[in-house]
Motif scaffolding. Sequence first.
Motif, PDB file in Angstrom:
ATOM      1  N   LEU A  91       0.831  -1.204   0.000  1.00 23.64           N
ATOM      2  CA  LEU A  91       0.000   0.000   0.000  1.00 23.64           C
ATOM      3  C   LEU A  91       0.868   1.258   0.000  1.00 23.64           C
ATOM      4  O   LEU A  91       0.575   2.232  -0.709  1.00 23.64           O
ATOM      5  CB  LEU A  91      -0.920  -0.001   1.220  1.00 23.64           C
ATOM      6  N   GLN A  92       1.946   1.239   0.790  1.00 26.86           N
ATOM      7  CA  GLN A  92       2.843   2.402   0.848  1.00 26.86           C
ATOM      8  C   GLN A  92       3.565   2.618  -0.476  1.00 26.86           C
ATOM      9  O   GLN A  92       3.900   3.748  -0.831  1.00 26.86           O
ATOM     10  CB  GLN A  92       3.854   2.208   1.979  1.00 26.86           C
ATOM     11  N   ILE A  95       0.415   3.951  -2.933  1.00 22.32           N
ATOM     12  CA  ILE A  95      -0.349   5.150  -2.557  1.00 22.32           C
ATOM     13  C   ILE A  95       0.632   6.263  -2.163  1.00 22.32           C
ATOM     14  O   ILE A  95       1.393   6.100  -1.209  1.00 22.32           O
ATOM     15  CB  ILE A  95      -1.296   4.860  -1.385  1.00 22.32           C
ATOM     16  N   ASN A  97       2.543   9.218  -0.491  1.00 19.92           N
ATOM     17  CA  ASN A  97       2.584   9.832   0.840  1.00 19.92           C
ATOM     18  C   ASN A  97       1.723   9.088   1.862  1.00 19.92           C
ATOM     19  O   ASN A  97       1.130   9.693   2.768  1.00 19.92           O
ATOM     20  CB  ASN A  97       2.142  11.294   0.768  1.00 19.92           C
ATOM     21  N   TYR A  98       1.660   7.776   1.743  1.00 16.77           N
ATOM     22  CA  TYR A  98       0.854   6.969   2.664  1.00 16.77           C
ATOM     23  C   TYR A  98       1.753   6.148   3.576  1.00 16.77           C
ATOM     24  O   TYR A  98       2.720   5.558   3.117  1.00 16.77           O
ATOM     25  CB  TYR A  98      -0.071   6.034   1.874  1.00 16.77           C
ATOM     26  N   ARG A  99       1.408   6.135   4.867  1.00 14.20           N
ATOM     27  CA  ARG A  99       2.105   5.291   5.837  1.00 14.20           C
ATOM     28  C   ARG A  99       1.068   4.470   6.573  1.00 14.20           C
ATOM     29  O   ARG A  99       0.113   5.005   7.139  1.00 14.20           O
ATOM     30  CB  ARG A  99       2.913   6.128   6.831  1.00 14.20           C
ATOM     31  N   PHE A 100       1.250   3.174   6.589  1.00 12.58           N
ATOM     32  CA  PHE A 100       0.270   2.258   7.153  1.00 12.58           C
ATOM     33  C   PHE A 100       0.051   2.534   8.639  1.00 12.58           C
ATOM     34  O   PHE A 100       1.005   2.623   9.411  1.00 12.58           O
ATOM     35  CB  PHE A 100       0.755   0.824   6.952  1.00 12.58           C
ATOM     36  N   GLN A 102      -0.649   5.120  10.172  1.00 10.40           N
ATOM     37  CA  GLN A 102      -0.106   6.391  10.661  1.00 10.40           C
ATOM     38  C   GLN A 102      -1.223   7.192  11.320  1.00 10.40           C
ATOM     39  O   GLN A 102      -2.338   7.289  10.802  1.00 10.40           O
ATOM     40  CB  GLN A 102       0.497   7.199   9.517  1.00 10.40           C
TER      41      GLN A 102
END
Length: 224
Positions: A91-92, A95, A97-100, A102
């Motif tokens: 996913l990171q 996507i 600027n995505y952090r799981f 977060q």
Amino acid sequence: MLTLVEKILFGIVVVISLTFTWMGVRRITKIISRGQGVPDWSLARKRLWEVALKVGTFRPLFSFRLGPTLLHGLIGWGFLYFLLVNLAELLQGYIPNYRFLQGTGALGDIYRLLADIFSLAVLVGILGMIIRRFILRPTTLSTRESTLLDPRARRGIKRDSAIVAGFVIAHILGRLLSESVFLAGHGPDAWQPFATTVAGLWSGMNEGTLTLLEHIGFWFSLGS
């Protein structure tokens, strides 16, 4: 994190991997179907919980070989947790600027802590198994010379063990590289002491180099 080209390439690699996996499953299914009788699938449903418990605890093995089973356990439990970690990494990667997890507080902290602990656990486990198989070489890991076994099979057993060990190391070190590089660029994380320690290796590197290393880590981890 991934570029558009990397996203397309990774998607192609996944399709190829799944295709070869399906071919292998079909081959095994055809071999089993050559036998007589019809499988009773109701037994599979009844034994599902029992099998899951044995797999999750390595219960049958602890009774007679504690050390090797513990090493296997570190690897097995780590890889079970890495099913979640791999999803998070995917996913990171896709996507921007995505952090799981977060911003989820304690839940995200616990997730990162367990990912860090299991990364170290798997590395300890696989290094222990490598030393056992290729350096200590106990007789229990080999067949007697008097056993009628094709020489190619003898070589193949060692080769396959080396391949599996190499994959495990590449997968875990790849994720560790990616995460430690991220921390090197964004600051330490108290909930990831192992990755934070490794991040010190990349201190002082410019942003472009850190980005390149993060991408390399992704490909070593999920690409493998």
